[in-house]
Design a protein around this motif. Structure first.
Motif, PDB file in Angstrom:
ATOM      1  N   THR A  98       0.733  -1.232   0.358  1.00 56.13           N
ATOM      2  CA  THR A  98      -0.025  -0.125  -0.071  1.00 56.13           C
ATOM      3  C   THR A  98       0.744   1.454   0.331  1.00 56.13           C
ATOM      4  O   THR A  98       0.176   1.779  -0.882  1.00 56.13           O
ATOM      5  N   MET A 154      -5.854   7.145  -1.117  1.00 60.67           N
ATOM      6  CA  MET A 154      -5.956   5.423  -0.689  1.00 60.67           C
ATOM      7  C   MET A 154      -5.382   5.877   0.446  1.00 60.67           C
ATOM      8  O   MET A 154      -5.045   5.287   0.933  1.00 60.67           O
ATOM      9  N   GLY A 195      -8.304   5.781   2.812  1.00 62.38           N
ATOM     10  CA  GLY A 195      -8.313   5.323   3.127  1.00 62.38           C
ATOM     11  C   GLY A 195      -7.498   3.580   3.669  1.00 62.38           C
ATOM     12  O   GLY A 195      -8.234   3.060   5.216  1.00 62.38           O
ATOM     13  N   LEU A 196      -6.761   3.428   3.353  1.00 58.23           N
ATOM     14  CA  LEU A 196      -5.211   2.969   5.192  1.00 58.23           C
ATOM     15  C   LEU A 196      -5.393   3.503   6.021  1.00 58.23           C
ATOM     16  O   LEU A 196      -5.462   2.819   7.129  1.00 58.23           O
ATOM     17  N   TYR A 251     -11.036  -2.101   3.965  1.00 53.84           N
ATOM     18  CA  TYR A 251      -9.288  -3.017   3.288  1.00 53.84           C
ATOM     19  C   TYR A 251      -9.794  -3.302   1.759  1.00 53.84           C
ATOM     20  O   TYR A 251      -8.424  -2.506   0.805  1.00 53.84           O
ATOM     21  N   ILE A 278      -8.900   0.257  -0.324  1.00 49.77           N
ATOM     22  CA  ILE A 278      -7.696   0.339  -0.816  1.00 49.77           C
ATOM     23  C   ILE A 278      -6.696  -0.670  -1.562  1.00 49.77           C
ATOM     24  O   ILE A 278      -6.232  -0.363  -2.821  1.00 49.77           O
ATOM     25  N   THR A 322      -7.826   0.415  -5.304  1.00 48.80           N
ATOM     26  CA  THR A 322      -7.145   1.428  -6.309  1.00 48.80           C
ATOM     27  C   THR A 322      -6.437   1.014  -6.521  1.00 48.80           C
ATOM     28  O   THR A 322      -5.161   1.290  -7.220  1.00 48.80           O
TER      29      THR A 322
END
Length: 381
Positions: free
Chosen positions: A191, A210, A213-214, A242, A245, A248
């Motif tokens: 990631t 991203m 989201g993380l 999860y 992410i 993406t």
């Protein structure tokens, strides 16, 4: 005031709310049984004497005897406590002389009271009667000693059992937390690497999305109590963080199919139980193939059991037969996620769960779990 000292101050219960120690509760129980027992001996002997024609003032004799026994066995209690760590056979040998002395003292109290004339109508106390009375009181003192040893041994075993259960529960909780917090470092590495690539490509909007989201997924993973069970709906909401992410990273290469029976949405399961399995599926069925792959999440109710499945259409494990193998024999990259999930289920549900891995006949890989079907509140694991 520091934060730690404030937390300690708030965690200390008020004086009136403190739980009494086992020693205090055991001491109170002893006094109730000790005084009540000797009071009962006095009453039983007195009514028995009246029934056998003894005079009413015979209570003076029996009261003196009972009080002597009460005080004598009270001293015997401290002697028994001092010998608590010795073998039972040695304790029994050590108690012979003290028990005989207490029985003799009770018989002597009987003789002194009658000699003082407090019970003038009592029968004369002969030497033979004295020895007989010693033997009779000996049974009482031996009974007291035996009852004391039985109750203290039972209490000690109960405390040891409670301590063992508490230690086991603590170990299980620590094990669950350890398993729960073992996030795959490859996920974080991939990631962060993808975010770095997006920044270098000046795709700041996607990189920002991203990162957010993380952040949301890590906050959910670390803030949630690992000892708490959640509904299947809450579990899928967490997995969505999860998957956002991963989508993406993989875009159209990652496809998701969800088949959930309506009755299963409120079923309880351990939090983030499915995430390691979804991560394995992405790693082997999506990331390694140009065309990507499809991941399926399925849930159904079978009587009083909840059946959960994570499937993919990837290459599967070539060496895996259709009967399935334990996760310990899985390829090295798969071992942690599958083994952790299996171990969590074993700790939580014991023989009430099952965990099965196999290749699908139509291609791909499947992990199937069954556990008790439970709804309602979210009790602790």
């Amino acid at each position: 005031m520091t934060q730690d000292s404030a937390a300690h101050r708030h965690s200390t219960p008020p004086l009136g709310e403190r739980t009494p120690s086992p020693h205090r509760s055991g001491s109170a129980l002893f006094w109730w049984l000790h005084l009540g027992g000797w009071g009962g001996v006095f009453l039983v002997n007195y009514f028995s004497a009246l029934a056998n024609g003894k005079p009413a003032e015979y209570w003076t004799v029996l009261l003196a005897v009972a009080m002597t026994g009460c005080l004598g066995t009270l001293g015997l209690r401290y002697l028994l406590r001092a010998c608590a760590e010795r073998p039972p056979a040695r304790v029994a040998l050590l108690m012979i002389v003290p028990v005989l002395l207490i029985a003799a003292a009770m018989a002597l109290a009987f003789k002194l009271v009658t000699d003082l004339g407090w019970c003038g109508h009592c029968l004369p106390f002969t030497r033979f009667g004295y020895y007989t009375y010693v033997i009779g009181q000996l049974y009482v003192v031996v009974g007291w000693t035996s009852l004391y040893l039985v109750m203290t041994t039972w209490r000690k075993l109960r405390m040891q059992t409670e301590a063992a259960l508490a230690a086991t529960a603590t170990a299980h909780q620590a094990q669950l937390k350890m398993l729960r917090y073992q996030l795959n470092p490859h996920f974080l590495f991939n990631t962060l690497n993808a975010i770095s690539t997006l920044v270098l490509d000046r795709d700041n909007a996607t990189a920002n999305r991203m990162v957010q989201g993380l952040s949301a997924f890590l906050r959910h993973s670390l803030d949630n109590d690992p000892m708490q069970r959640v509904t299947l709906k809450q579990e899928l909401d967490a997995i969505s963080l999860y998957l956002d992410i991963e989508k993406t990273r993989f875009a159209e290469r990652l496809r998701l199919e969800i088949e959930i029976e309506p009755a299963c949405w409120l079923a309880l399961l351990p939090s983030l139980l499915l995430q390691p399995l979804v991560e394995n599926a992405i790693k082997y069925a999506v990331a390694k193939r140009v065309e990507g792959g499809t991941i399926g999440l399925r849930a159904s109710r079978q009587g009083e059991r909840l059946r959960l499945s994570v499937v993919d259409d990837g290459p599967g494990w070539p060496a895996l037969d259709h009967g399935g193998v334990p996760p310990d024999n899985a390829p090295r990259g798969n071992r942690v996620g599958l083994a952790n999930t299996r171990d969590r289920l074993r700790v939580l549900y014991g023989a009430q769960q099952s965990f099965d891995v196999r290749n699908r006949e139509e291609g791909g890989f499947m992990v199937t779990m069954t556990l008790p079907f439970e709804t309602g509140g979210a009790p602790r694991e």
